[in-house]
Scaffold this motif. Structure first.
Motif, mmCIF file in Angstrom:
data_model
loop_
_atom_site.group_PDB
_atom_site.id
_atom_site.type_symbol
_atom_site.label_atom_id
_atom_site.label_comp_id
_atom_site.label_asym_id
_atom_site.label_seq_id
_atom_site.Cartn_x
_atom_site.Cartn_y
_atom_site.Cartn_z
ATOM 1 N N VAL A 1 1.211 -1.149 -0.262
ATOM 2 C CA VAL A 1 0.129 -0.147 -0.127
ATOM 3 C C VAL A 1 1.025 1.225 -0.104
ATOM 4 O O VAL A 1 0.151 2.162 -0.428
ATOM 5 C CB VAL A 1 -1.326 -0.208 1.700
ATOM 6 C CG1 VAL A 1 -1.814 0.839 0.915
ATOM 7 C CG2 VAL A 1 -1.658 -1.321 1.207
ATOM 8 N N HIS A 2 2.124 1.314 0.602
ATOM 9 C CA HIS A 2 2.719 2.106 1.035
ATOM 10 C C HIS A 2 2.635 3.376 0.908
ATOM 11 O O HIS A 2 2.480 4.663 0.697
ATOM 12 C CB HIS A 2 3.694 2.630 -0.918
ATOM 13 C CG HIS A 2 4.310 1.687 -1.147
ATOM 14 N ND1 HIS A 2 5.911 1.959 -0.582
ATOM 15 C CD2 HIS A 2 4.393 0.795 -1.910
ATOM 16 C CE1 HIS A 2 6.843 1.351 -0.811
ATOM 17 N NE2 HIS A 2 5.736 0.212 -1.605
ATOM 18 N N PHE A 3 1.519 3.446 2.172
ATOM 19 C CA PHE A 3 0.873 4.849 2.351
ATOM 20 C C PHE A 3 1.781 5.569 3.116
ATOM 21 O O PHE A 3 1.662 7.074 3.216
ATOM 22 C CB PHE A 3 -0.719 4.108 3.523
ATOM 23 C CG PHE A 3 -1.234 5.896 4.283
ATOM 24 C CD1 PHE A 3 -1.798 6.420 3.704
ATOM 25 C CD2 PHE A 3 -1.221 5.591 5.779
ATOM 26 C CE1 PHE A 3 -2.401 7.746 3.673
ATOM 27 C CE2 PHE A 3 -1.901 6.578 5.576
ATOM 28 C CZ PHE A 3 -2.776 7.800 5.239
ATOM 29 N N PHE A 4 1.996 4.892 4.550
ATOM 30 C CA PHE A 4 2.754 6.116 5.256
ATOM 31 C C PHE A 4 4.649 6.722 4.570
ATOM 32 O O PHE A 4 4.829 7.464 5.141
ATOM 33 C CB PHE A 4 3.543 5.728 6.500
ATOM 34 C CG PHE A 4 2.064 4.966 7.325
ATOM 35 C CD1 PHE A 4 1.499 5.859 7.718
ATOM 36 C CD2 PHE A 4 1.408 3.737 7.350
ATOM 37 C CE1 PHE A 4 -0.103 5.467 8.598
ATOM 38 C CE2 PHE A 4 0.347 3.062 7.673
ATOM 39 C CZ PHE A 4 0.124 4.195 8.454
ATOM 40 N N ASP A 5 4.629 6.073 3.327
ATOM 41 C CA ASP A 5 5.817 6.821 2.555
ATOM 42 C C ASP A 5 5.723 7.309 1.724
ATOM 43 O O ASP A 5 4.901 8.765 1.693
ATOM 44 C CB ASP A 5 7.032 5.695 2.142
ATOM 45 C CG ASP A 5 6.862 4.268 1.807
ATOM 46 O OD1 ASP A 5 4.945 4.311 2.016
ATOM 47 O OD2 ASP A 5 7.535 3.758 0.654
ATOM 48 N N LYS A 6 4.917 6.689 0.429
ATOM 49 C CA LYS A 6 4.059 7.302 -0.284
ATOM 50 C C LYS A 6 3.195 8.382 -0.709
ATOM 51 O O LYS A 6 3.216 9.109 -1.879
ATOM 52 C CB LYS A 6 4.478 6.203 -1.962
ATOM 53 C CG LYS A 6 6.062 5.991 -1.892
ATOM 54 C CD LYS A 6 6.126 5.251 -3.462
ATOM 55 C CE LYS A 6 7.679 4.755 -3.309
ATOM 56 N NZ LYS A 6 7.410 2.843 -4.352
ATOM 57 N N ASN A 7 1.848 7.533 -0.333
ATOM 58 C CA ASN A 7 0.540 8.026 -0.486
ATOM 59 C C ASN A 7 0.345 9.014 0.865
ATOM 60 O O ASN A 7 -0.717 8.816 0.552
ATOM 61 C CB ASN A 7 0.021 6.756 -0.559
ATOM 62 C CG ASN A 7 -0.072 6.457 -2.122
ATOM 63 O OD1 ASN A 7 0.865 7.104 -2.936
ATOM 64 N ND2 ASN A 7 0.317 4.874 -2.010
ATOM 65 N N TYR A 8 1.306 9.649 1.523
ATOM 66 C CA TYR A 8 0.670 9.593 2.999
ATOM 67 C C TYR A 8 -0.423 10.819 2.459
ATOM 68 O O TYR A 8 -1.910 10.603 3.306
ATOM 69 C CB TYR A 8 1.862 10.110 4.126
ATOM 70 C CG TYR A 8 1.590 10.743 5.355
ATOM 71 C CD1 TYR A 8 0.330 9.220 6.058
ATOM 72 C CD2 TYR A 8 1.796 11.542 5.729
ATOM 73 C CE1 TYR A 8 -0.344 9.443 7.605
ATOM 74 C CE2 TYR A 8 1.200 12.346 7.464
ATOM 75 C CZ TYR A 8 0.452 10.793 7.914
ATOM 76 O OH TYR A 8 -0.023 10.725 9.087
ATOM 77 N N ASP A 9 -0.431 12.311 1.601
ATOM 78 C CA ASP A 9 -0.719 12.761 0.980
ATOM 79 C C ASP A 9 -2.676 12.793 0.849
ATOM 80 O O ASP A 9 -2.691 13.269 0.497
ATOM 81 C CB ASP A 9 -0.450 14.113 0.084
ATOM 82 C CG ASP A 9 0.597 14.598 0.888
ATOM 83 O OD1 ASP A 9 0.645 14.288 2.307
ATOM 84 O OD2 ASP A 9 2.332 14.533 -0.145
ATOM 85 N N LEU A 10 -1.808 11.824 0.385
ATOM 86 C CA LEU A 10 -3.447 10.977 0.376
ATOM 87 C C LEU A 10 -4.813 10.508 1.046
ATOM 88 O O LEU A 10 -6.119 10.433 0.842
ATOM 89 C CB LEU A 10 -3.328 9.639 -1.081
ATOM 90 C CG LEU A 10 -2.828 9.612 -2.007
ATOM 91 C CD1 LEU A 10 -2.578 8.320 -2.718
ATOM 92 C CD2 LEU A 10 -3.804 10.580 -3.022
ATOM 93 N N GLY A 11 -4.372 10.844 2.060
ATOM 94 C CA GLY A 11 -4.811 11.067 3.059
ATOM 95 C C GLY A 11 -5.666 9.393 4.007
ATOM 96 O O GLY A 11 -5.981 8.308 3.375
ATOM 97 N N TYR A 12 -5.962 9.000 5.530
ATOM 98 C CA TYR A 12 -6.834 8.342 5.649
ATOM 99 C C TYR A 12 -7.774 7.789 5.250
ATOM 100 O O TYR A 12 -7.851 5.850 4.706
ATOM 101 C CB TYR A 12 -7.218 8.841 7.108
ATOM 102 C CG TYR A 12 -5.863 8.847 8.071
ATOM 103 C CD1 TYR A 12 -4.776 8.169 7.845
ATOM 104 C CD2 TYR A 12 -6.493 9.153 9.691
ATOM 105 C CE1 TYR A 12 -3.582 8.621 9.125
ATOM 106 C CE2 TYR A 12 -5.769 9.565 10.695
ATOM 107 C CZ TYR A 12 -4.002 9.101 10.326
ATOM 108 O OH TYR A 12 -3.678 8.868 10.942
#
Ligand SMILES: Nc1ncnc2c1ncn2[C@@H]1O[C@H](COP(=O)(O)OS(=O)(=O)O)[C@@H](OP(=O)(O)O)[C@H]1O
Length: 273
Positions: free
Chosen positions: A45-56
């Motif tokens: 998912v790479h949320f906390f590194d690459k996609n953080y700006d996409l939000g929770y």
């Protein structure tokens, strides 16, 4: 970004496999998925590194639906080395369980190199592992050189596990981590999986009979409860180049004190060389 995650819809995340790259993170997740209580998204998912700006909300959408009592588990091995990741994960859930798969850092580096070559990275070209991993021992001093090892090369840097773990320990207590031996995950997967099931608070359901050896690659494949067999794809279990023994020896001397620092930090030892 400060809104809490909803508890309805795709579930809250209970645990993350945060790394380490090329240490067996996919195998661990696939093996754990044998337990019906574990749910996981397919790709990283790479949320906390690459996609953080996409939000929770975006993050939640990537998660599978779960029923009560089921656990949602994500794996993105780049999290382990991401500078901003520990703080972000803590902000989302300070009680989250963190699973780290680690293996012999030399094998890890060779695996990383093999992947880069396979993907035909331009900067690697036809260079040998030995050329990238070492530097002259003839008295030429370079800042990036220690014990004849080119330690600023990313493939080697990632294997200095204690450096990256320290950042995580600024945010999470040690009891929230489980360290899985990536070497043992290959030779005795059932033992490592049992540890993970226990850590996640689940009744152990996965047994040694759930694993069969791939006759070609030699790695374990899972035998599901319906007797179907699933081996990892062709990007896992690649053939590694044979690295010159003197380079392996040099790397062992380099990593030995780094491993010791890591073992001290986690209060656990692994026999890697
Ligand atoms: N069961 C099984 N099947 C295949 N491969 C296995 C297995 N268990 C562990 N391994 C080792 O896992 C290595 C890949 O690690 P990761 O899944 O963490 O890689 S990645 O960071 O997600 O790219 C992979 O690295 P390579 O051997 O270089 O391909 C394997 O050594």
């Amino acid at each position: 970004m400060d809104r809490p995650l909803k508890t309805s819809g795709p579930s809250l995340l209970n645990a993350i496999i945060i790394g380490v790259k090329k240490c067996g993170t996919r195998a661990l997740l696939e093996f754990l998925k044998l337990n019906p209580k574990i749910k996981a998204p397919g790709p990283e998912v790479h949320f906390f590194d690459k996609n953080y700006d996409l939000g929770y909300d975006w993050y939640r959408q990537q998660m599978p639906f779960t029923s009560p009592g089921q656990i949602t588990l994500e794996k993105s091995p780049a999290y382990f080395v991401g500078k901003l990741v520990p703080e972000r994960v803590h902000k989302m859930n300070p009680r989250i369980k963190l699973i780290v798969v680690v293996r012999n850092p030399i094998t890890r580096a060779i695996s990383d190199f093999t992947q880069a070559v396979t993907r035909k990275r331009r900067h690697i070209g036809s260079t040998r592992f030995e050329d990238l991993a070492t530097c002259p021992t003839n008295g030429t001093r370079r800042a990036s050189c220690s014990k004849g090892v080119s330690h600023n090369w990313n493939a080697l840097k990632i294997g200095i596990y204690h450096r990256f773990l320290r950042k995580w320990l600024e945010y999470f207590p040690r009891k929230q981590f489980l360290f899985i031996d990536g070497e043992r995950l290959i030779t005795d997967p059932a033992t490592e999986i049992r540890k993970a099931e226990k850590f996640l608070g689940l009744t152990p359901t996965i047994k040694s009979t759930n694993f069969v050896k791939d006759p070609v690659k030699g790695f374990p494949c899972v035998k599901r409860f319906d007797a179907t067999i699933h081996c990892l794809g062709k990007s896992k279990g690649r053939t590694h180049p044979k690295v010159m023994p003197d380079v392996i020896h040099r790397l062992e001397e380099f990593y030995q004190p780094e491993n010791e620092r890591f073992f001290e930090l986690i209060g656990q030892r692994f026999k890697w060389f």
